[in-house]
Enzyme design. Structure first.
Site, PDB file in Angstrom:
ATOM      1  N   GLN A  78       0.844  -1.203   0.000  1.00 33.28           N
ATOM      2  CA  GLN A  78       0.000   0.000   0.000  1.00 33.28           C
ATOM      3  C   GLN A  78       0.878   1.251   0.000  1.00 33.28           C
ATOM      4  O   GLN A  78       1.064   1.883   1.035  1.00 33.28           O
ATOM      5  CB  GLN A  78      -0.889  -0.035   1.246  1.00 33.28           C
ATOM      6  CG  GLN A  78      -1.875   1.079   1.359  1.00 33.28           C
ATOM      7  CD  GLN A  78      -3.117   0.819   0.575  1.00 33.28           C
ATOM      8  OE1 GLN A  78      -3.636  -0.279   0.590  1.00 33.28           O
ATOM      9  NE2 GLN A  78      -3.602   1.821  -0.109  1.00 33.28           N
ATOM     10  N   PHE A  79       1.444   1.595  -1.164  1.00 32.06           N
ATOM     11  CA  PHE A  79       2.352   2.746  -1.224  1.00 32.06           C
ATOM     12  C   PHE A  79       1.668   4.050  -0.838  1.00 32.06           C
ATOM     13  O   PHE A  79       2.316   4.997  -0.392  1.00 32.06           O
ATOM     14  CB  PHE A  79       3.007   2.867  -2.610  1.00 32.06           C
ATOM     15  CG  PHE A  79       2.132   3.482  -3.660  1.00 32.06           C
ATOM     16  CD1 PHE A  79       2.187   4.841  -3.918  1.00 32.06           C
ATOM     17  CD2 PHE A  79       1.246   2.703  -4.394  1.00 32.06           C
ATOM     18  CE1 PHE A  79       1.387   5.412  -4.893  1.00 32.06           C
ATOM     19  CE2 PHE A  79       0.446   3.259  -5.362  1.00 32.06           C
ATOM     20  CZ  PHE A  79       0.512   4.621  -5.612  1.00 32.06           C
ATOM     21  N   THR A  80       0.338   4.103  -0.940  1.00 32.84           N
ATOM     22  CA  THR A  80      -0.371   5.343  -0.631  1.00 32.84           C
ATOM     23  C   THR A  80      -0.318   5.703   0.852  1.00 32.84           C
ATOM     24  O   THR A  80      -0.684   6.815   1.225  1.00 32.84           O
ATOM     25  CB  THR A  80      -1.836   5.292  -1.098  1.00 32.84           C
ATOM     26  OG1 THR A  80      -2.498   4.207  -0.452  1.00 32.84           O
ATOM     27  CG2 THR A  80      -1.918   5.132  -2.613  1.00 32.84           C
TER      28      THR A  80
END
Length: 149
Positions: A78-80
């Site tokens: 989940q890079f966000t």
């Protein structure tokens, strides 16, 4: 590294309409990797995730870990989680690790948790995913390796 950990009764992840990971009781872990994360950040996350005592004991107190309840993990990249919206309304992801580095650390965390005896399912790194989460409680914990050591 940053993680959002949700205690769940069940959770699954789909890619292109196909379920690629599914667990029952345990944690859904949304994991973000920072550009300058190190093996120390990885070790911190591993220890915290496997040791979290957020499952209820026979007296109704959050006192038991995943291992104690036979829990499982669904680990999702989940890079966000490194989206910075302090300026404007569109997030900047400059602190998020690039794909190759992030994938290496994400896979290393999954493997470290498996080596500790936990059942770990994953999504597909870099894919568009649909995650179903049946949050239990709800119990949601935020971890940031930079705030832990």
């Amino acid at each position: 590294m940053r993680a959002v950990i949700q205690r769940v009764t069940s959770s699954s992840v789909e890619v292109c309409g196909e379920v690629v990971g599914r667990i029952s009781k345990g944690f859904t872990v949304l994991l973000g990797v920072r550009e300058d994360d190190t093996p120390e950040d990885l070790k911190y996350m591993e220890e915290k995730i496997k040791g979290l005592r957020v499952f209820e004991d026979d007296q109704g107190k959050m006192n038991l870990s995943l291992d104690a309840v036979g829990g499982e993990i669904l680990l999702i990249s989940q890079f966000t989680l490194y989206g910075d919206v302090r300026k404007g309304r569109r997030p900047s992801f400059t602190e998020a690790a690039k794909g190759e580095k992030a994938e290496v650390l994400y896979e290393a965390l999954a493997e470290a948790l498996r080596r500790s005896g936990l059942r770990v399912e994953t999504g597909k790194f870099g894919a568009e995913m649909k995650v179903s989460i049946d949050n239990d409680g709800p119990v949601t914990i935020l971890l940031d390796s930079r705030k832990g050591f």
